[in-house]
Motif scaffolding. Structure first.
Motif, mmCIF file in Angstrom:
data_model
loop_
_atom_site.group_PDB
_atom_site.id
_atom_site.type_symbol
_atom_site.label_atom_id
_atom_site.label_comp_id
_atom_site.label_asym_id
_atom_site.label_seq_id
_atom_site.Cartn_x
_atom_site.Cartn_y
_atom_site.Cartn_z
ATOM 1 N N VAL A 74 27.462 34.831 70.505
ATOM 2 C CA VAL A 74 28.177 33.669 69.974
ATOM 3 C C VAL A 74 27.998 33.521 68.460
ATOM 4 N N SER A 75 27.053 34.256 67.891
ATOM 5 C CA SER A 75 26.857 34.261 66.444
ATOM 6 C C SER A 75 26.009 35.475 66.100
ATOM 7 N N ARG A 76 26.097 35.930 64.860
ATOM 8 C CA ARG A 76 25.338 37.114 64.476
ATOM 9 C C ARG A 76 25.066 37.092 62.973
ATOM 10 N N HIS A 77 24.077 37.880 62.566
ATOM 11 C CA HIS A 77 23.739 37.991 61.147
ATOM 12 C C HIS A 77 23.239 39.395 60.854
ATOM 13 N N ASP A 98 20.427 40.003 63.611
ATOM 14 C CA ASP A 98 20.095 38.966 64.582
ATOM 15 C C ASP A 98 21.332 38.699 65.429
ATOM 16 N N LEU A 99 21.125 38.592 66.741
ATOM 17 C CA LEU A 99 22.198 38.208 67.640
ATOM 18 C C LEU A 99 21.820 36.897 68.319
ATOM 19 N N ASN A 145 17.929 36.540 68.635
ATOM 20 C CA ASN A 145 17.201 37.775 68.911
ATOM 21 C C ASN A 145 17.149 38.640 67.662
ATOM 22 N N HIS A 146 15.924 38.821 67.123
ATOM 23 C CA HIS A 146 15.721 39.729 65.997
ATOM 24 C C HIS A 146 15.670 41.160 66.564
ATOM 25 N N ARG A 162 30.134 42.336 67.750
ATOM 26 C CA ARG A 162 30.884 41.217 67.208
ATOM 27 C C ARG A 162 30.749 39.991 68.106
ATOM 28 N N VAL A 163 31.003 38.822 67.528
ATOM 29 C CA VAL A 163 31.051 37.596 68.317
ATOM 30 C C VAL A 163 32.097 37.761 69.411
#
Length: 246
Positions: A74-77, A98-99, A145-146, A162-163
């Motif tokens: 739902v989000s990522r970095h 990160d997820l 989650n790292h 991807r989201v």
């Protein structure tokens, strides 16, 4: 009357912009795989620490639990994005991305569809929308989650997520550290019920499976919009000056 060329430009730009705005569209909960409805599986381990190398830095990995999680992104970095100063200062090349994942109660009743998610440099944030009936069973069924790996093939697959993707991640929850210019230590959560600082799962990834990719229509809209916009620009450039003004 709008000329065909101008109409092509407007349509192309509109589809491109709309596809971009909808790039983080997630599937409806009725379309989620049964595996996403389940809880993460965790088993304590007693294994010797081991060393890996990434970005010319030697890391010590201390496994604490085997971990297996299936969820919806739902989000990522991405840790190597230009504005991420935390990982740069920490000389952290092992944390690829990160997820933020949801599963369980969030997936079964679609609570995530009424929530907004966004990542910081090392956090996942969320807020409720409208009068959504969100309870403890929902706030525990999500995690940041790292994801750690020294393997270029796994790192490439992590960065490609991807989201909206439905994924399964397997590996070990671990503490990792290095002595490259500082005494760097980062731990991991071992509970789904904690919040705040230290609540993230730090996962040394051994296997990643993309079970179901994100909805494709926003990506197709961007491609179609880009093609139409490019064609419109070509026709506009080739048209006589007076035709451009129509």
């Amino acid at each position: 009357m709008i000329s065909p060329v101008r109409l092509l430009l407007i349509l192309g730009a509109g589809l491109l912009a709309f596809g971009y705005l909808k790039r983080d569209t997630v599937p409806e909960h009725g379309l989620l795989l049964p595996e996403v409805l389940t809880e993460p599986r965790q088993r304590a381990v007693e294994e010797a620490p081991f060393s890996v190398r990434a970005g010319d830095v030697d890391y010590r990995i201390e496994p604490v639990a085997d971990y297996d999680i299936t969820g919806l992104v739902v989000s990522r970095h991405d840790s190597d994005t230009f504005w991420d100063s935390f990982h740069t200062r920490a000389n952290d090349h092992l944390n690829v991305a990160d997820l933020c994942l949801v599963w369980g109660a969030n997936a079964s009743d679609g609570a995530y569809e009424r929530m907004a998610f966004w990542n910081g440099q090392w956090t996942c944030n969320f807020r409720y929308g409208g009068d959504a009936a969100i309870g403890p069973e929902h706030t525990r069924a999500l995690s940041n989650n790292h994801l750690l790996t020294e393997r270029s093939d796994i790192a490439e697959r992590i960065r490609a997520l991807r989201v909206g993707d439905q994924v399964r991640l397997r590996g070990q929850l671990a503490v990792y550290k290095h002595q490259a210019g500082m005494n760097f230590v980062r731990g991991t959560s071992l509970s789904r019920d904690d919040t705040g600082n230290g609540a993230c799962e730090t996962l040394f990834v051994s296997q990643l499976d993309l079970l179901q990719p994100a909805p494709a229509w926003p990506r197709w809209l961007r491609w179609i919009g880009a093609v139409l916009l490019a064609l419109g620009l070509v026709f506009w450039y080739r048209a006589p000056f007076d035709a451009r003004e129509q």
